[in-house]
Scaffold this motif. Structure first.
Motif, PDB file in Angstrom:
ATOM      1  N   SER A  76     140.482  49.545  17.612  1.00  0.00           N
ATOM      2  CA  SER A  76     139.115  49.644  17.066  1.00  0.00           C
ATOM      3  C   SER A  76     138.084  48.855  17.869  1.00  0.00           C
ATOM      4  O   SER A  76     137.379  47.991  17.335  1.00  0.00           O
ATOM      5  N   PRO A  77     137.972  49.141  19.166  1.00  0.00           N
ATOM      6  CA  PRO A  77     136.992  48.414  19.981  1.00  0.00           C
ATOM      7  C   PRO A  77     135.564  48.740  19.559  1.00  0.00           C
ATOM      8  O   PRO A  77     135.229  49.898  19.314  1.00  0.00           O
ATOM      9  N   ASP A  78     134.733  47.716  19.475  1.00  0.00           N
ATOM     10  CA  ASP A  78     133.356  47.917  19.037  1.00  0.00           C
ATOM     11  C   ASP A  78     132.599  48.828  19.990  1.00  0.00           C
ATOM     12  O   ASP A  78     131.682  49.541  19.586  1.00  0.00           O
ATOM     13  N   GLN A  79     132.983  48.808  21.272  1.00  0.00           N
ATOM     14  CA  GLN A  79     132.258  49.579  22.281  1.00  0.00           C
ATOM     15  C   GLN A  79     132.468  51.087  22.135  1.00  0.00           C
ATOM     16  O   GLN A  79     131.704  51.874  22.674  1.00  0.00           O
ATOM     17  N   LEU A  80     133.511  51.485  21.407  1.00  0.00           N
ATOM     18  CA  LEU A  80     133.832  52.908  21.284  1.00  0.00           C
ATOM     19  C   LEU A  80     133.413  53.433  19.921  1.00  0.00           C
ATOM     20  O   LEU A  80     133.938  53.012  18.889  1.00  0.00           O
ATOM     21  N   ARG A  81     132.474  54.376  19.937  1.00  0.00           N
ATOM     22  CA  ARG A  81     131.977  54.975  18.701  1.00  0.00           C
ATOM     23  C   ARG A  81     132.112  56.497  18.779  1.00  0.00           C
ATOM     24  O   ARG A  81     132.942  56.993  19.518  1.00  0.00           O
ATOM     25  N   VAL A  82     131.305  57.230  18.052  1.00  0.00           N
ATOM     26  CA  VAL A  82     131.554  58.659  17.857  1.00  0.00           C
ATOM     27  C   VAL A  82     130.320  59.496  18.179  1.00  0.00           C
ATOM     28  O   VAL A  82     129.198  59.134  17.789  1.00  0.00           O
ATOM     29  N   THR A  83     130.548  60.602  18.880  1.00  0.00           N
ATOM     30  CA  THR A  83     129.573  61.685  19.006  1.00  0.00           C
ATOM     31  C   THR A  83     129.994  62.815  18.077  1.00  0.00           C
ATOM     32  O   THR A  83     131.178  63.171  18.033  1.00  0.00           O
ATOM     33  N   VAL A  84     129.051  63.363  17.331  1.00  0.00           N
ATOM     34  CA  VAL A  84     129.333  64.557  16.518  1.00  0.00           C
ATOM     35  C   VAL A  84     128.370  65.660  16.915  1.00  0.00           C
ATOM     36  O   VAL A  84     127.157  65.463  16.918  1.00  0.00           O
ATOM     37  N   ASP A  85     128.919  66.811  17.274  1.00  0.00           N
ATOM     38  CA  ASP A  85     128.151  68.035  17.490  1.00  0.00           C
ATOM     39  C   ASP A  85     128.223  68.819  16.181  1.00  0.00           C
ATOM     40  O   ASP A  85     129.315  69.208  15.748  1.00  0.00           O
ATOM     41  N   ILE A  86     127.071  69.051  15.551  1.00  0.00           N
ATOM     42  CA  ILE A  86     127.102  69.672  14.222  1.00  0.00           C
ATOM     43  C   ILE A  86     127.640  71.104  14.275  1.00  0.00           C
ATOM     44  O   ILE A  86     128.229  71.582  13.299  1.00  0.00           O
ATOM     45  N   GLY A  87     127.467  71.773  15.410  1.00  0.00           N
ATOM     46  CA  GLY A  87     128.040  73.106  15.547  1.00  0.00           C
ATOM     47  C   GLY A  87     129.554  73.077  15.529  1.00  0.00           C
ATOM     48  O   GLY A  87     130.204  73.963  14.948  1.00  0.00           O
ATOM     49  N   HIS A  88     130.141  72.050  16.151  1.00  0.00           N
ATOM     50  CA  HIS A  88     131.598  71.922  16.160  1.00  0.00           C
ATOM     51  C   HIS A  88     132.151  71.768  14.748  1.00  0.00           C
ATOM     52  O   HIS A  88     133.272  72.190  14.465  1.00  0.00           O
ATOM     53  N   CYS A  89     131.370  71.137  13.867  1.00  0.00           N
ATOM     54  CA  CYS A  89     131.828  70.958  12.493  1.00  0.00           C
ATOM     55  C   CYS A  89     132.044  72.311  11.815  1.00  0.00           C
ATOM     56  O   CYS A  89     132.994  72.490  11.042  1.00  0.00           O
ATOM     57  N   VAL A  90     131.163  73.264  12.100  1.00  0.00           N
ATOM     58  CA  VAL A  90     131.304  74.615  11.560  1.00  0.00           C
ATOM     59  C   VAL A  90     132.400  75.381  12.294  1.00  0.00           C
ATOM     60  O   VAL A  90     133.196  76.111  11.687  1.00  0.00           O
ATOM     61  N   CYS A  91     132.464  75.210  13.598  1.00  0.00           N
ATOM     62  CA  CYS A  91     133.410  75.948  14.429  1.00  0.00           C
ATOM     63  C   CYS A  91     134.851  75.533  14.183  1.00  0.00           C
ATOM     64  O   CYS A  91     135.738  76.376  14.115  1.00  0.00           O
ATOM     65  N   ASN A  92     135.073  74.210  14.015  1.00  0.00           N
ATOM     66  CA  ASN A  92     136.411  73.688  14.252  1.00  0.00           C
ATOM     67  C   ASN A  92     136.964  72.777  13.163  1.00  0.00           C
ATOM     68  O   ASN A  92     138.174  72.585  13.081  1.00  0.00           O
ATOM     69  N   GLU A  93     136.096  72.191  12.338  1.00  0.00           N
ATOM     70  CA  GLU A  93     136.560  71.191  11.376  1.00  0.00           C
ATOM     71  C   GLU A  93     136.961  71.835  10.049  1.00  0.00           C
ATOM     72  O   GLU A  93     136.421  72.865   9.655  1.00  0.00           O
ATOM     73  N   SER A  94     137.880  71.184   9.358  1.00  0.00           N
ATOM     74  CA  SER A  94     138.341  71.716   8.075  1.00  0.00           C
ATOM     75  C   SER A  94     137.446  71.276   6.923  1.00  0.00           C
ATOM     76  O   SER A  94     137.484  71.869   5.846  1.00  0.00           O
ATOM     77  N   ARG A  95     136.634  70.232   7.122  1.00  0.00           N
ATOM     78  CA  ARG A  95     135.745  69.751   6.062  1.00  0.00           C
ATOM     79  C   ARG A  95     134.317  70.180   6.344  1.00  0.00           C
ATOM     80  O   ARG A  95     134.019  70.734   7.391  1.00  0.00           O
ATOM     81  N   SER A  96     133.428  69.902   5.425  1.00  0.00           N
ATOM     82  CA  SER A  96     132.035  70.336   5.559  1.00  0.00           C
ATOM     83  C   SER A  96     131.325  69.549   6.650  1.00  0.00           C
ATOM     84  O   SER A  96     131.771  68.480   7.090  1.00  0.00           O
ATOM     85  N   LEU A  97     130.185  70.087   7.060  1.00  0.00           N
ATOM     86  CA  LEU A  97     129.367  69.432   8.077  1.00  0.00           C
ATOM     87  C   LEU A  97     128.984  68.025   7.626  1.00  0.00           C
ATOM     88  O   LEU A  97     129.143  67.041   8.365  1.00  0.00           O
ATOM     89  N   ALA A  98     128.470  67.907   6.420  1.00  0.00           N
ATOM     90  CA  ALA A  98     128.068  66.594   5.910  1.00  0.00           C
ATOM     91  C   ALA A  98     129.254  65.651   5.847  1.00  0.00           C
ATOM     92  O   ALA A  98     129.140  64.459   6.177  1.00  0.00           O
ATOM     93  N   ALA A  99     130.415  66.157   5.431  1.00  0.00           N
ATOM     94  CA  ALA A  99     131.607  65.316   5.345  1.00  0.00           C
ATOM     95  C   ALA A  99     132.032  64.805   6.720  1.00  0.00           C
ATOM     96  O   ALA A  99     132.505  63.669   6.849  1.00  0.00           O
ATOM     97  N   CYS A 100     131.872  65.631   7.737  1.00  0.00           N
ATOM     98  CA  CYS A 100     132.189  65.195   9.100  1.00  0.00           C
ATOM     99  C   CYS A 100     131.294  64.034   9.521  1.00  0.00           C
ATOM    100  O   CYS A 100     131.759  63.040  10.096  1.00  0.00           O
ATOM    101  N   LEU A 101     129.996  64.166   9.256  1.00  0.00           N
ATOM    102  CA  LEU A 101     129.061  63.109   9.621  1.00  0.00           C
ATOM    103  C   LEU A 101     129.352  61.834   8.833  1.00  0.00           C
ATOM    104  O   LEU A 101     129.331  60.725   9.389  1.00  0.00           O
ATOM    105  N   HIS A 102     129.648  61.976   7.563  1.00  0.00           N
ATOM    106  CA  HIS A 102     129.957  60.802   6.752  1.00  0.00           C
ATOM    107  C   HIS A 102     131.286  60.175   7.158  1.00  0.00           C
ATOM    108  O   HIS A 102     131.463  58.953   7.020  1.00  0.00           O
ATOM    109  N   ALA A 103     132.224  60.987   7.659  1.00  0.00           N
ATOM    110  CA  ALA A 103     133.495  60.427   8.134  1.00  0.00           C
ATOM    111  C   ALA A 103     133.267  59.523   9.344  1.00  0.00           C
ATOM    112  O   ALA A 103     133.912  58.481   9.486  1.00  0.00           O
TER     113      ALA A 103
END
Length: 290
Positions: free
Chosen positions: A177-204
């Motif tokens: 869990s290095p502080d320097q490493l965080r997350v990019t989210v592409d909202i289109g990928h959430c629709v294309c590829n994720e099993s949860r909702s767009l909002a849930a992906c962002l909140h995750a």
């Protein structure tokens, strides 16, 4: 309440970089997602230091914030798209070198984040070997980022070894869990590829969210579309970003629309502003009823 919108230079491939920045700023965007590539800021150019200084001046003049994107298709291999990657059988050190160059450029430009991804695991390679390659490859990148105080934002990409937000969180866990490493989210990928909702992906991603890419997509189809052409709910996405008090850039990512970049960028900003107004109106109504 507001969100800071940007536009990706990979959607302005037919423009000189200063011209692209001028159009993006002129339309009223807050920032730019700058893809390091030969049409614009080539990280391998002999005069890259001079180019970086010129870009830095132009960003200041135009009042644009910047994040660095590293998804150039053929910057490392003229024959094979995106190769080599952090999980390739060979040549991973070349991707590491590119990412370290990106971090140094990002530091010079005051970038809010440097975004990158894992790459596609070669056929027949085990997941254990994929993790081994990724973990050992990313360590020197994070060391360089820590040395220069640059935030790295790891993007899950459909079809790649790390393809979901949960996969990025697993990567962080495996790295301690290095502080320097965080997350990019592409909202289109959430629709294309994720099993949860767009909002849930962002909140995750939550407080680890350091970079957001904006586009539309259809389920199961990894194709970046203009807003309204797919199944992305912009109001859902923007509401989630506001709920998270997200302060980074949210940049439009339309790399195949360079043929009409100024018009597409204008339409995109109009759609984003309309969606943001709608979200704010909803919030005001909710607060009035409370």
């Amino acid at each position: 309440m507001s969100v800071r919108f940007g536009y990706g230079t990979n959607g302005f491939g037919n423009h000189r970089l200063p011209d692209a920045l001028g159009v993006i700023a002129g339309l009223g965007y807050d920032g730019v997602a700058l893809t390091l590539d030969h049409p614009h800021l080539d990280p391998f150019a002999t005069d890259v230091a001079t180019q970086v200084k010129a870009v830095n001046r132009r960003l200041d003049e135009d009042g644009l914030a910047v994040v660095i994107e590293t998804g150039a298709r053929y910057v490392l291999d003229a024959w094979h798209k995106h190769e080599p990657t952090l999980v390739s059988a060979s040549g991973r050190e070349r991707r590491v070198d590119l990412l370290c160059r990106a971090i140094r450029i990002g530091a010079e430009l005051g970038a809010e984040a440097v975004s990158f991804w894992s790459g596609t695991l070669p056929a027949g390679t085990s997941a254990d070997e994929g993790w081994r390659r990724l973990l050992t490859s990313i360590e020197p990148v994070l060391e360089e980022a820590a040395r220069l105080g640059v935030v790295c934002a790891f993007e899950p990409e459909p079809g790649m070894f790390v393809d979901t937000v949960d996969g990025v969180l697993e990567l962080r866990h495996r790295l301690g869990s290095p502080d320097q490493l965080r997350v990019t989210v592409d909202i289109g990928h959430c629709v294309c590829n994720e099993s949860r909702s767009l909002a849930a992906c962002l909140h995750a991603a939550g407080s680890l969210l350091a970079n957001v890419q904006l586009d539309d997509m259809l389920p199961g189809v990894h194709e970046h579309l203009e807003f309204g052409a797919g199944h992305v709910d912009l109001t859902e996405a923007l509401r989630a970003l506001l709920d998270l008090s997200y302060g980074g850039l949210a940049a439009v990512e339309l790399p195949r629309h360079g043929h009409a970049a100024p018009a597409v960028a204008e339409r995109s900003l109009n759609a984003l502003r309309a969606a943001l107004r709608s979200v704010n109106q909803e919030k005001e109504t909710e607060e009035a009823r409370a």
